[in-house]
Design an enzyme around this catalytic site. Sequence first.
Site, PDB file in Angstrom:
ATOM      1  N   ASP A   1       0.244  12.047  14.839  1.00  0.00           N
ATOM      2  CA  ASP A   1       0.562  12.170  16.260  1.00  0.00           C
ATOM      3  C   ASP A   1      -0.757  12.339  17.020  1.00  0.00           C
ATOM      4  O   ASP A   1      -1.476  13.313  16.808  1.00  0.00           O
ATOM      5  CB  ASP A   1       1.473  13.395  16.429  1.00  0.00           C
ATOM      6  CG  ASP A   1       1.762  13.721  17.881  1.00  0.00           C
ATOM      7  OD1 ASP A   1       1.213  13.063  18.793  1.00  0.00           O
ATOM      8  OD2 ASP A   1       2.545  14.665  18.108  1.00  0.00           O
TER       9      ASP A   1
ATOM     10  N   TYR B   1       5.667  -2.704  24.523  1.00  0.00           N
ATOM     11  CA  TYR B   1       5.111  -3.981  24.987  1.00  0.00           C
ATOM     12  C   TYR B   1       5.272  -5.116  23.970  1.00  0.00           C
ATOM     13  O   TYR B   1       4.985  -6.270  24.290  1.00  0.00           O
ATOM     14  CB  TYR B   1       3.647  -3.821  25.409  1.00  0.00           C
ATOM     15  CG  TYR B   1       3.479  -3.255  26.812  1.00  0.00           C
ATOM     16  CD1 TYR B   1       4.578  -2.792  27.531  1.00  0.00           C
ATOM     17  CD2 TYR B   1       2.238  -3.209  27.433  1.00  0.00           C
ATOM     18  CE1 TYR B   1       4.435  -2.277  28.813  1.00  0.00           C
ATOM     19  CE2 TYR B   1       2.083  -2.700  28.720  1.00  0.00           C
ATOM     20  CZ  TYR B   1       3.185  -2.236  29.411  1.00  0.00           C
ATOM     21  OH  TYR B   1       3.035  -1.737  30.680  1.00  0.00           O
TER      22      TYR B   1
ATOM     23  N   GLY C   1       7.035   6.317  24.889  1.00  0.00           N
ATOM     24  CA  GLY C   1       6.103   6.092  23.785  1.00  0.00           C
ATOM     25  C   GLY C   1       4.964   7.082  23.774  1.00  0.00           C
ATOM     26  O   GLY C   1       5.122   8.274  24.080  1.00  0.00           O
ATOM     27  N   VAL C   2       3.784   6.582  23.446  1.00  0.00           N
ATOM     28  CA  VAL C   2       2.627   7.458  23.305  1.00  0.00           C
ATOM     29  C   VAL C   2       2.242   8.060  24.660  1.00  0.00           C
ATOM     30  O   VAL C   2       1.792   9.208  24.740  1.00  0.00           O
ATOM     31  CB  VAL C   2       1.461   6.706  22.632  1.00  0.00           C
ATOM     32  CG1 VAL C   2       0.839   5.661  23.520  1.00  0.00           C
ATOM     33  CG2 VAL C   2       0.410   7.675  22.126  1.00  0.00           C
ATOM     34  N   ASP C   3       2.452   7.313  25.719  1.00  0.00           N
ATOM     35  CA  ASP C   3       2.155   7.803  27.069  1.00  0.00           C
ATOM     36  C   ASP C   3       2.998   9.040  27.395  1.00  0.00           C
ATOM     37  O   ASP C   3       2.469  10.055  27.871  1.00  0.00           O
ATOM     38  CB  ASP C   3       2.428   6.679  28.070  1.00  0.00           C
ATOM     39  CG  ASP C   3       2.046   7.050  29.485  1.00  0.00           C
ATOM     40  OD1 ASP C   3       0.950   6.688  29.898  1.00  0.00           O
ATOM     41  OD2 ASP C   3       2.856   7.712  30.156  1.00  0.00           O
TER      42      ASP C   3
HETATM   43  P1  ADP Z   1       2.791  -0.099  24.411  1.00  0.00           P
HETATM   44  O1  ADP Z   1       3.538  -0.092  25.732  1.00  0.00           O
HETATM   45  O2  ADP Z   1       1.308  -0.388  24.577  1.00  0.00           O
HETATM   46  O3  ADP Z   1       3.460  -0.953  23.395  1.00  0.00           O
HETATM   47  P2  ADP Z   1       3.914   2.339  23.189  1.00  0.00           P
HETATM   48  O4  ADP Z   1       3.573   3.754  23.525  1.00  0.00           O
HETATM   49  O5  ADP Z   1       5.302   1.887  23.444  1.00  0.00           O
HETATM   50  O6  ADP Z   1       2.805   1.444  23.958  1.00  0.00           O
HETATM   51  O7  ADP Z   1       3.575   2.075  21.653  1.00  0.00           O
HETATM   52  C1  ADP Z   1       2.263   1.997  21.145  1.00  0.00           C
HETATM   53  C2  ADP Z   1       2.229   2.648  19.788  1.00  0.00           C
HETATM   54  O8  ADP Z   1       2.138   4.064  19.949  1.00  0.00           O
HETATM   55  C3  ADP Z   1       3.459   2.400  18.915  1.00  0.00           C
HETATM   56  O9  ADP Z   1       3.020   2.118  17.581  1.00  0.00           O
HETATM   57  C4  ADP Z   1       4.181   3.745  18.962  1.00  0.00           C
HETATM   58  O10 ADP Z   1       4.940   3.972  17.793  1.00  0.00           O
HETATM   59  C5  ADP Z   1       2.982   4.673  19.009  1.00  0.00           C
HETATM   60  N1  ADP Z   1       3.220   6.084  19.368  1.00  0.00           N
HETATM   61  C6  ADP Z   1       4.268   6.657  20.005  1.00  0.00           C
HETATM   62  N2  ADP Z   1       4.081   8.002  20.089  1.00  0.00           N
HETATM   63  C7  ADP Z   1       2.882   8.277  19.486  1.00  0.00           C
HETATM   64  C8  ADP Z   1       2.132   9.457  19.224  1.00  0.00           C
HETATM   65  N3  ADP Z   1       2.544  10.666  19.627  1.00  0.00           N
HETATM   66  N4  ADP Z   1       0.935   9.338  18.549  1.00  0.00           N
HETATM   67  C9  ADP Z   1       0.478   8.135  18.156  1.00  0.00           C
HETATM   68  N5  ADP Z   1       1.140   6.987  18.379  1.00  0.00           N
HETATM   69  C10 ADP Z   1       2.333   7.046  19.027  1.00  0.00           C
END
Ligand code: ADP
Length: 175
Positions: free
Chosen positions: A14, A125, A36-38
Amino acid sequence: MAISDGYIDLVEGDITRERVDAIVNAANSSLLGGGGVDGAIHRVAGPDLLEACRAIGGCLPGEARVTPGFHLPAKFVIHTVGPIWSGGAAGEDTILANCYRSCTRLAKSMGLVSLAFPSIGTGAYGFPVERASRIAVRELRDAVDRDPNLLTIRVICFGDDTFRAYARAMEDLLD
Ligand code: ADP
């Protein structure tokens, strides 16, 4: 799980827990928060992060902007905007490569030496992770080659499938 090729440390985990100079956020172009990560980064950083993002006013795909990390263990967050996948013939590869370049260039200009990246573009995305991981590994290795002060680059994979795709890309892309 963690492996290294001497350029990149690949970790399953994470990104919000990373105690580095900067973690990279895969944001959307408004910078006003998403899932997601954001979403995970904003939850841990706290509401000041949204205020800082609002003040920036947005970011084009392939570019990067920086804010403090607020309540995150990381000092800064570098926000970048990946391409929205639409089949692969609309410049997605170039935009994704530009994300990695913009982030490492911005980090270098600020003297940051330890960075953690998520798998940009491969969540909401829709960028296929096999293809994205090759671009990420190539660009991050080039960044380490260009900048001897860049000490630590970590790619934090959220889940085993992502980890395995990046591990394969690191193996397949021999120097
Ligand atoms: P995008 O819109 O650029 O596709 P996302 O956030 O939807 O961005 O996904 C990008 C990657 O981040 C995916 O592999 C998702 O599983 C991952 N992700 C989601 N939460 C976390 C986290 N807490 N730490 C690291 N990676 C994460």
